[in-house]
Write a protein that holds these residues in place. Structure first.
Motif, mmCIF file in Angstrom:
data_model
loop_
_atom_site.group_PDB
_atom_site.id
_atom_site.type_symbol
_atom_site.label_atom_id
_atom_site.label_comp_id
_atom_site.label_asym_id
_atom_site.label_seq_id
_atom_site.Cartn_x
_atom_site.Cartn_y
_atom_site.Cartn_z
ATOM 1 N N HIS A 1 -43.257 -45.559 -81.067
ATOM 2 C CA HIS A 1 -42.622 -46.832 -81.719
ATOM 3 C C HIS A 1 -41.719 -47.488 -80.672
ATOM 4 C CE1 HIS A 1 -39.315 -48.413 -83.985
ATOM 5 N NE2 HIS A 1 -40.327 -49.079 -84.614
ATOM 6 N N ARG B 1 -39.063 -50.869 -80.741
ATOM 7 C CA ARG B 1 -38.212 -52.211 -81.378
ATOM 8 C C ARG B 1 -37.613 -52.746 -80.017
ATOM 9 N NH1 ARG B 1 -35.504 -51.507 -86.660
ATOM 10 N NH2 ARG B 1 -37.574 -50.888 -87.473
ATOM 11 N N ARG C 1 -36.962 -60.277 -82.859
ATOM 12 C CA ARG C 1 -37.137 -58.967 -82.847
ATOM 13 C C ARG C 1 -38.558 -58.658 -82.895
ATOM 14 N NH1 ARG C 1 -36.212 -57.267 -88.093
ATOM 15 N NH2 ARG C 1 -38.456 -57.124 -88.622
ATOM 16 N N GLU D 1 -41.789 -55.588 -82.256
ATOM 17 C CA GLU D 1 -41.872 -54.174 -82.686
ATOM 18 C C GLU D 1 -43.126 -53.870 -82.404
ATOM 19 O OE1 GLU D 1 -40.469 -51.228 -86.153
ATOM 20 O OE2 GLU D 1 -40.371 -53.375 -86.457
#
Length: 504
Positions: free
Chosen positions: A466, A468, A479, A481
Motif C-alpha cells: 500500500h 499513499r 492525494r 493512493e
C-alpha cells in the motif's frame, strides 16, 4: 535518523517536571535506536544524594512479562512444551479449579500468554504475592478461582495467569523459573544487570517509595517466589533498552538470532487479543496484547510495542516502534507513578521528528525510485518484504506517469484506457470506467491547482503493498493512493485520487 538535541531536551524536560511536581523521588529515562542508547537522563535523588543514571537498578515489575513469555517460547522451540497444552499438564493443582461453565476449556498456555485465560484482572492482590512458594500457590488454586469470562474468549489482564506460566516454564525446563529465565534468556543476551533480587544486583538499587500525604515511605523489597513471573525482575535503563532492541530487531532484515528466534520475537509483538477501550480509557490508539507485550497501531508510525510495570514503590515503562527502531525506557520509584505517561509522550516526540524528516526526504528524492524505495517506506525493513516494497514504489512511478498522461489533452480516451490497463488489474475499470476515472483526476487536479508533474510532498505506507502520497497544489493538494494485488507482477488493484482543499 539520530534524534535532535532539541527533541532530546524536550524529552528530558518531561521527566525533570516529574520531580518538580513531586510525582516521585527519582526519575530516569533512556532513548534508544537499533544501534544502542542514544541519550539518557536522570533527575531527583535515587537514595544516595545522586541522580539516577542508565546503570541504576530499579524494579521493572510487569515489564518482566515479556521475558517470561520469551523464555516459554524457547522451551516451545525445543519441543519441551506446546502453546496449546492445557495448564493442568504443568500445574496439576489447577485441575481442582471449577471452570465457569460445563463446556469451558482448561486455559492453555497460549490463552494465558495473551491474557485470555478468563481470569479477572488482579493487580492490587497479585502485586503482593510475589514471595509465596509453589505449595502456597497450589493451595490458592485448590481453594478455587473466580472467572470473568470463558477461557479463550476475551481479554483480561491477569497476573495469576503469568504466575501459572512460570510454573509451566519450571516444569518444562526441569529447573526453577528464575534459573530457566537466567540461563535461557538473560545471560546469553548479556543482561547481567537484570536479576531477580536486590542482593544479585551489581549497581545501586533504588528503594521503592509510597507517597503518604506528602511524605515518602520506603516500601519493603519482596524476594523471588511463585509470582516472580509476573514482575519480579530488577533492571537498568541500559539493560532494558538492550532487551527492547533485541525484540525490535526481529522486524529488520538482519535480526539477531539468539537466544530467542526472530520468528518467536515477531510472534510476541503481534496483536493476538484485542484490548477493549474500557480497559485502557486513556489510550489514543487501537491496542491489543501479544505474548507479554501490548501492541498499539499508529496511523503514521505503524506498530508500537510496549509494556508498563507497576509494583509497590515502583513504576516502569518501555516502548518502541517496530518499524523505525526508536524506543524509550523510563523508571520511577513511587507507587502508582505511571511513568508510562511521559514515556509515551517522549516516543511521540521522537517519532514525530523522524516521520517529518522522512517526509522531507521523500519530497527531495521523489524522482529517484531506488532511493525512495529504501528511505521512505517504514515497512521496507521487514524481513522478506523488500520485493513488495520495491514493487509498490515502481507502481507509484507508473501511476505518476499515467496520471500525467491522463492530464494531457493530446491523449485520447482509448490511449488513456490502454495506459491504465498496463498499470492496473482488470477490476479497476470494472469498478469505475477509465473515462470517468480520467475525468475525476483532471477535475481534482484543477480544483486544488495541482501540478501532476510535481514531486510528492509526503508519503505514507500502511503495509508494503500500500502507498499513499500527496501532490502539491496552489489551493491544496492531491492525494493519490494505490494498493497492489497479490500478484508478483506488481499490478495496481486500487487507485484513488482525491483533492484535499487547503484550509481557509
Amino acid at each position: 535518523m539520530t534524534p535532535s538535541t532539541e527533541v532530546l531536551a524536550e524529552v528530558d524536560a518531561l521527566f525533570a517536571a516529574r520531580i518538580a511536581d513531586g510525582v516521585a523521588p527519582s526519575s530516569v529515562w533512556g532513548v534508544f535506536d537499533r544501534h544502542g542508547l542514544v541519550a539518557t537522563g536522570g533527575h531527583g535523588d535515587r537514595g544516595d544524594g545522586r541522580a539516577p543514571d542508565a546503570d541504576t537498578v530499579y524494579r521493572i515489575a510487569s515489564c518482566t512479562k515479556s521475558v517470561t513469555a520469551a523464555t516459554l517460547l524457547t522451551l516451545v522451540a525445543d519441543g519441551r512444551v506446546a502453546l496449546d497444552d492445557p495448564i493442568t499438564r504443568s500445574v496439576p493443582a489447577f485441575a481442582e479449579v471449577d471452570l465457569p461453565s460445563p463446556d469451558s476449556p482448561v486455559p492453555t498456555l497460549r490463552m494465558l500468554l495473551t491474557m485470555s485465560g478468563g481470569l479477572p484482572t488482579d493487580d492490587p492482590w497479585a502485586d503482593r504475592q510475589e514471595s509465596i512458594d509453589d505449595d502456597a500457590f497450589d493451595a490458592v488454586l485448590r481453594a478455587g478461582l473466580l472467572f470473568d469470562s470463558v477461557p479463550g474468549t476475551r481479554f483480561a489482564y491477569s497476573n495469576t495467569g503469568y504466575a501459572l506460566l512460570g510454573r509451566a516454564i519450571a516444569h518444562a525446563a526441569g529447573a526453577p523459573y528464575t534459573r530457566a529465565v537466567s540461563d535461557r534468556v538473560l545471560r546469553p543476551l548479556g543482561l547481567t544487570d537484570t536479576v531477580f533480587s536486590a542482593a544479585e544486583a551489581r549497581g545501586f538499587v533504588v528503594t521503592g517509595q509510597r507517597d503518604d500525604d506528602g511524605a515518602w515511605t520506603p516500601q519493603p523489597m519482596t524476594g523471588p517466589g511463585a509470582f516472580s513471573p509476573i514482575g519480579g525482575l530488577f533492571s537498568t535503563v541500559r539493560d532494558l533498552a538492550r532487551w527492547a532492541r533485541f525484540l525490535a530487531s526481529a522486524s529488520t532484515t538482519a535480526p539477531e538470532d539468539e537466544p530467542v528466534s526472530p520468528a518467536d520475537r515477531r510472534a510476541m509483538q503481534q496483536a493476538m487479543r484485542i484490548v477493549p477501550p474500557a480497559v485502557v480509557p486513556t489510550a489514543t490508539r487501537p491496542t491489543a496484547y501479544g505474548f507479554g507485550l501490548f501492541v498499539e497501531q499508529d496511523d503514521r508510525a505503524g506498530e508500537i510495542v510496549s509494556h508498563s510495570g507497576g509494583y509497590p514503590g515502583f513504576s516502569a515503562h518501555v516502548r518502541w516502534s517496530t518499524e523505525h527502531g526508536l524506543g524509550v525506557v523510563a523508571f520511577e520509584n513511587a507507587t502508582q507513578a505511571k511513568v508510562s505517561a511521559p514515556a509515551e509522550r517522549a516516543l511521540d516526540l521522537l517519532l514525530g521528528e523522524a516521520l517529518d524528516a522522512r517526509a522531507t526526504a521523500t519530497s527531495a528524492t521523489a524522482t529517484d525510485t531506488s532511493t525512495t524505495a529504501t528511505a521512505t517506506s517504514a515497512t521496507a525493513a521487514a524481513p522478506g518484504l523488500r520485493r513488495t516494497t520495491a514493487a509498490t514504489h515502481t507502481a507509484r512511478q507508473a501511476v505518476t506517469t499515467l496520471l500525467r498522461a491522463w492530464a494531457d489533452p493530446a491523449v485520447d480516451d482509448d490511449t488513456a484506457a490502454d495506459l491504465g490497463a498496463a498499470v492496473c488489474t482488470p477490476n479497476v475499470p470494472l469498478d469505475r470506467p477509465w473515462v470517468a476515472r480520467r475525468r475525476a483526476v483532471v477535475e481534482g487536479a484543477r480544483a486544488v491547482g495541482a501540478d501532476l508533474a510535481a514531486a510528492p510532498v509526503d508519503e505514507l505506507s500502511a503495509v508494503p503493498s500500500h502507498l499513499r502520497w500527496w501532490v502539491p497544489g496552489s489551493a491544496g493538494r492531491l492525494r493519490v493512493e494505490i494498493r497492489l494485488a497479490p500478484l508478483a507482477a506488481g499490478r495496481v488493484q486500487t487507485l484513488t485520487v482525491t483533492p484535499e482543499h487547503a484550509e481557509q
